[in-house]
Design a protein around this motif. Structure first.
Motif, short mmCIF file in Angstrom:
data_model
loop_
_atom_site.label_atom_id
_atom_site.label_comp_id
_atom_site.label_asym_id
_atom_site.label_seq_id
_atom_site.Cartn_x
_atom_site.Cartn_y
_atom_site.Cartn_z
N GLY A 1 47.46 -34.65 91.73
CA GLY A 1 46.24 -34.13 92.23
C GLY A 1 46.30 -34.19 93.76
O GLY A 1 47.26 -34.38 94.43
N CYS B 1 42.24 -28.17 92.56
CA CYS B 1 42.12 -29.00 93.80
C CYS B 1 42.30 -28.10 94.96
O CYS B 1 41.50 -28.22 96.08
CB CYS B 1 43.33 -29.69 93.77
SG CYS B 1 43.34 -31.12 92.72
N CYS C 1 38.58 -34.73 98.63
CA CYS C 1 39.46 -36.05 99.25
C CYS C 1 40.03 -35.57 100.53
O CYS C 1 40.28 -36.57 101.31
CB CYS C 1 40.54 -36.20 98.11
SG CYS C 1 41.83 -34.72 97.86
N CYS D 1 39.57 -41.56 98.83
CA CYS D 1 39.85 -40.23 98.22
C CYS D 1 40.08 -40.40 96.76
O CYS D 1 39.88 -39.23 96.11
CB CYS D 1 41.48 -40.07 98.68
SG CYS D 1 42.72 -41.44 98.16
N CYS E 1 36.52 -38.10 94.08
CA CYS E 1 37.21 -36.98 93.46
C CYS E 1 36.17 -36.65 92.26
O CYS E 1 35.66 -37.61 91.82
CB CYS E 1 38.27 -37.47 92.78
SG CYS E 1 39.14 -36.55 91.40
#
Length: 372
Positions: free
Chosen positions: A231, A270, A276, A318, A322
Motif C-alpha cells: 500500500g 492508492c 494516508c 495512516c 485507509c
C-alpha cells in the motif's frame, strides 16, 4: 562449485576479517523480481543488498536501548502494561534467539513426506491458533538485515499474519489502555512457537521469528506469499484486513511449493486515493512513487514519521484512515470499479461485528471478509 555459480550468489563484506563472503542460494529472488503488481530493478536491488544491506531497524530507531528506554517503557508504564508488554516482548525475543536454537530442535522421528498435505495441515493449524493469514514462499535473502543469513537458515518461508483489533486502531492517534500493535505483537509471539512445534511434530526442522524481530523483513515476503499487495503507506494491504495485521515467519526445512503472488489492484487504487499521504501529520509518505533500493514505491521517511510515532504512542493514523481498513476491500473496490469512487471517513462505516471464531474476541468490519 563453478565460478559462474559463485558469481550468481549475493556477497557480503566482512570488515573485521577483511574478507568477502559468498552468501547462500537465494531462491526467492525470481519471485520478487516477477511480482505482478510492482516495478523491480533486479540489478539495483542486488547491488544495494551487497553494498548497503537493509538495516535491522530504520535509522531513527537504530539504537534499540534508547528506543526501549525512552519510547517503549514510558508508554507501557502509563498504561500499567510494563509486565504484559515489556516482559512479554523480552521473554519471546529471548526464547527466539537463545532458547529455541538449543532446546527446540527435536523433531518427530517419522517425517511427513506428502508436502502438499503438509502445507494444508500447517495452514489449517495456524488458522486454529489465531492466524487469519498464512502463505508459503521462498526466502529472498536481499530482505535479511545486514546479510545475517543465520537468522533464517532454511529456504522455505511460512508467512503468518494476525489481525489487529479494529476498535483499538480507531482510537488512534490517542490510544487508551491497550495499544493496537503491542496486543498483537505479544499474542502472535506466543502462537508462533505453537505453529513451530506443530511443524516439528511432522518431522521437519524449523525456526520461528517473532513479530518484533527486525532481522528478517516480513512485508516483502507476505507479498511474495500471495497474502497482499504493497500500500501507499508502506504496509501490506490484504483482502481480509486491509492494512490491519502484523506479520511473523517460520523458516522450514522442507521444499514446500510457494503460493502465487496476487494483484489486488491496490497500486492504481492508492494512486487515486492518497488519504494516508494527506493524513500523515509528519508528511512522511512521498506523494509520488520513487525508486528506492531497486523498488519503485512510495517511501516512508522515518525521520519525519518518528516524532509523531513518539508523540502519539505509535501513531497509526495512516492505517486508520485507509478506506480498506474502514470499509473493507470488497466494498472499496466495488465502489472504485463502478465509477472511481474512493470511500472516505464521512461515508458510513460498516457495522462492527464479533469475529466468527476469534480466540481473543477481536472485532472486524464484516466488509473485510473476502469473497468465497
Amino acid at each position: 562449485m563453478s565460478e559462474k555459480d559463485t558469481n550468481d550468489r549475493l556477497r557480503k563484506a566482512n570488515p573485521w576479517k577483511q574478507k568477502i563472503d559468498i552468501r547462500p542460494d537465494n531462491p526467492g529472488r525470481d519471485i520478487t523480481n516477477n511480482l505482478p503488481a510492482m516495478e523491480i530493478d533486479p540489478a539495483a536491488l542486488d547491488a544495494f543488498s551487497e553494498i548497503d544491506p537493509v538495516p535491522e531497524l530504520p535509522g531513527a530507531m537504530a539504537d534499540k536501548f534508547a528506543l526501549v528506554t525512552k519510547l517503549e517503557i514510558p508508554k507501557w508504564s502509563k498504561r500499567g502494561k510494563s509486565i504484559n508488554y515489556g516482559f512479554g516482548a523480552a521473554k519471546h525475543l529471548l526464547r527466539m534467539n537463545l532458547w529455541q536454537p538449543v532446546f527446540e530442535t527435536k523433531v518427530a522421528p517419522r517425517r511427513k513426506t506428502d508436502l502438499g498435505k503438509l502445507k494444508q495441515e500447517i495452514k489449517d493449524y495456524a488458522k486454529s491458533v489465531g492466524y487469519g493469514l498464512a502463505g508459503f514462499t521462498k526466502i529472498d535473502r536481499r530482505f535479511i538485515a545486514d546479510g545475517r543469513d543465520d537468522k533464517f537458515p532454511f529456504d522455505t518461508a511460512l508467512v503468518l499474519g494476525m489481525e489487529m483489533d479494529f476498535e483499538l486502531l480507531e482510537e488512534a492517534p490517542h490510544p487508551g489502555k491497550r495499544l493496537f500493535d503491542f496486543e498483537i505483537y505479544i499474542e502472535s509471539s506466543k502462537r508462533i512457537f505453537e505453529v513451530a512445534r506443530f511443524i516439528r511434530s511432522k518431522g521437519h526442522r524449523c525456526y520461528a521469528r517473532v513479530p518484533l524481530d527486525g532481522w528478517v523483513k516480513f512485508p516483502p515476503h507476505a507479498i511474495m506469499a500471495g497474502l497482499g499487495e504493497l500500500g501507499a503507506q508502506g504496509v501490506v494491504i490484504t483482502r481480509e484486513y486491509g492494512p490491519r495485521q502484523r506479520w511473523t515467519m517460520i523458516s522450514i526445512e522442507a521444499d514446500i511449493e510457494p503460493d502465487e503472488p496476487v494483484d489486488l489492484g491496490m497500486a492504481k487504487y492508492c494512486d487515486d486515493c492518497l488519504l494516508c499521504v494527506r493524513a500523515c501529520p509528519g508528511k512522511s509518505i512521498s506523494r509520488e512513487r520513487i525508486w528506492w533500493r531497486g523498488v519503485k514505491k512510495r517511501k516512508n521517511n522515518d525521520t519525519r514519521c518518528y516524532p509523531y510515532f513518539e508523540k502519539y504512542d505509535g501513531c497509526g493514523i495512516c492505517l486508520k484512515v485507509c478506506p480498506i481498513n474502514r470499509h473493507g476491500y470488497d466494498a472499496c473496490m466495488e465502489a472504485y470499479w463502478r465509477d472511481g469512487t474512493i470511500l472516505k471517513k464521512r461515508d458510513p462505516v460498516l457495522p462492527v461485528s464479533l469475529r466468527e471464531a476469534g480466540r481473543s474476541g477481536k472485532t472486524s468490519p464484516p466488509g473485510n471478509r473476502s469473497r468465497p
